[in-house]
Design an enzyme around this catalytic site. Structure first.
Site, PDB file in Angstrom:
ATOM      1  N   HIS A 104     -26.771  22.267 -30.663  1.00  0.00           N
ATOM      2  CA  HIS A 104     -26.051  21.052 -31.038  1.00  0.00           C
ATOM      3  C   HIS A 104     -24.630  21.405 -31.485  1.00  0.00           C
ATOM      4  CE1 HIS A 104     -29.770  19.102 -30.616  1.00  0.00           C
ATOM      5  NE2 HIS A 104     -30.133  18.974 -31.883  1.00  0.00           N
TER       6      HIS A 104
ATOM      7  N   CYS B  14     -32.561  19.194 -37.471  1.00  0.00           N
ATOM      8  CA  CYS B  14     -31.748  20.270 -36.887  1.00  0.00           C
ATOM      9  C   CYS B  14     -30.254  20.046 -37.088  1.00  0.00           C
ATOM     10  CB  CYS B  14     -32.069  20.428 -35.405  1.00  0.00           C
ATOM     11  SG  CYS B  14     -32.123  18.884 -34.482  1.00  0.00           S
TER      12      CYS B  14
ATOM     13  N   ASN C 255     -30.203  24.583 -31.860  1.00  0.00           N
ATOM     14  CA  ASN C 255     -31.072  23.621 -32.543  1.00  0.00           C
ATOM     15  C   ASN C 255     -32.525  24.051 -32.593  1.00  0.00           C
ATOM     16  OD1 ASN C 255     -30.692  22.988 -29.606  1.00  0.00           O
ATOM     17  ND2 ASN C 255     -32.374  21.570 -29.987  1.00  0.00           N
TER      18      ASN C 255
ATOM     19  N   SER D 246     -32.874  19.404 -25.653  1.00  0.00           N
ATOM     20  CA  SER D 246     -34.072  20.076 -26.156  1.00  0.00           C
ATOM     21  C   SER D 246     -34.489  19.562 -27.514  1.00  0.00           C
ATOM     22  CB  SER D 246     -33.854  21.595 -26.217  1.00  0.00           C
ATOM     23  OG  SER D 246     -32.757  21.912 -27.059  1.00  0.00           O
TER      24      SER D 246
ATOM     25  N   GLY E 228     -45.253  23.884 -27.939  1.00  0.00           N
ATOM     26  CA  GLY E 228     -44.045  23.073 -27.821  1.00  0.00           C
ATOM     27  C   GLY E 228     -42.788  23.925 -27.854  1.00  0.00           C
TER      28      GLY E 228
END
Length: 350
Positions: free
Chosen positions: A252, A132, A326, A162, A16
């Site tokens: 972010h 995050c 993030n 993301s 991932g």
């Protein structure tokens, strides 16, 4: 720390977006690894991943996968963590979990090392990595809180796609291409995969991250609210959040309003506190248009802070702009940082 000791590390969710960054970060940090086990769902098992100078075959994650593992970094979804983290602990591993599965459990430390590293000493085998968007905010707030106190936090986030995983990245690419070609934009992932309605993220802003709760806030917003109070050990701290997804890939950004406890605090004092804090980088020179941006933060482990300014009406109020990758500080790097702290402080034993 035991000199020259090396560890058996497992990464769950190795294929991932966050798992890939965990593997990269372990390599970049030269973490003392004797054996690296990469685990995933049955669907992704069999893939080959390069780590340093060798290729490792990804295996299907099962309870038996954790035999002999010292540290297990989880980032494969809450249901996987719920089922397999206890199995890893049962076999002697310490789990650092990047999902929301255990974050609010009273006996599970929720840790950002720059803020509450000492909480790691009291783990029972599972340590939670915060959300995050929470991580970067509390990292930026901690030097201010420790010097001048904290009475209120209001945050609006501007979050990269993301954060919803690789499928969201793919959807943004496809929608952007379709829009520019005058074609219909197909939306199947955002704002939430399991919800009834989906909206394009390309050239758009979605004021929903995760599902809505009965109080009108989304689960993402409630995560920021509750996690901030737990990490900072301030259960009565007023915190409000509005979380928005925007069409960029990584890092972010957050607009954060705070009220401090102390009178007569200056902007210069807050800037100095931020500039001297570990893991933070002050980028704040409005006269030269210097401030953090997601593009500049991508690929970096620090949290970037800028646009610190005094509120025009509230004497103890300040505004600030906080940006961080993030996938790194918001996930992979914070997890590896926790693992490093466990090793350095000899806190692995439960």
């Amino acid at each position: 720390m035991v000199e020259n000791k090396k560890y058996h590390v497992a990464v769950v969710g190795a294929t991932g977006a966050v798992g890939e960054k965990m593997i990269e970060t372990l390599a970049d940090r030269n973490f003392p690894i004797e054996t690296l086990t990469l685990l995933s769902s049955k669907r992704s098992a069999g893939k080959r991943v390069r780590f340093q100078d060798k290729e490792i075959i990804v295996q299907e994650a099962t309870p038996e996968s954790f035999e002999g593992v010292d540290i297990a970094l989880f980032s494969a979804g809450g249901s996987i963590s719920k089922s397999l983290a206890p199995e890893a602990v049962k076999r002697g591993a310490v789990v650092v979990d990047n999902t929301s599965a255990y974050r609010m459990d009273a006996d599970v430390p929720l840790v950002v090392p720059e803020v509450n590293e000492g909480d790691l000493a009291n783990h029972n085998g599972i340590i939670a990595n915060p959300n995050c968007s929470t991580i970067q905010m509390v990292a930026a707030l901690e030097p201010i809180r420790s010097s001048y106190g904290l009475n209120r936090v209001i945050v609006s986030t501007y979050q990269a796609v993301s954060g919803a995983g690789n499928p969201a990245n793919d959807e943004l690419r496809a929608q952007t291409e379709a829009y520019l070609n005058g074609e219909e934009m197909k939306a199947e992932v955002l704002p939430v995969g399991g919800d009834e309605h989906h909206y394009p993220i390309a050239f758009n802003a979605l004021p929903q991250i995760d599902k809505f709760q009965e109080n009108g806030y989304t689960f993402e917003e409630m995560k920021m609210i509750n996690e901030t109070k737990k990490i900072m050990h301030m259960n009565e701290l007023p915190v409000a959040a509005t979380c928005v997804r925007l069409p960029f890939f990584t890092s972010h950004a957050e607009s954060v309003y705070i009220e401090v406890e102390t009178d007569n605090v200056t902007v210069e004092a807050l800037k100095e506190a931020v500039a001297n804090a570990p893991g933070l980088v002050l980028e704040d020179d409005p006269s030269n248009q210097v401030y953090p941006t997601p593009l500049n933060a991508t690929g970096k482990r620090d949290v970037f802070v800028g646009r610190i300014r005094k509120d025009l009406d509230q004497p103890r109020g300040f505004h600030m702009w906080v940006v961080s990758d993030n996938l790194l500080k918001g996930a992979a790097w914070n997890s590896v940082q926790i693992a490093e702290s466990l090793v350095q402080n000899e806190w692995l034993s439960k």
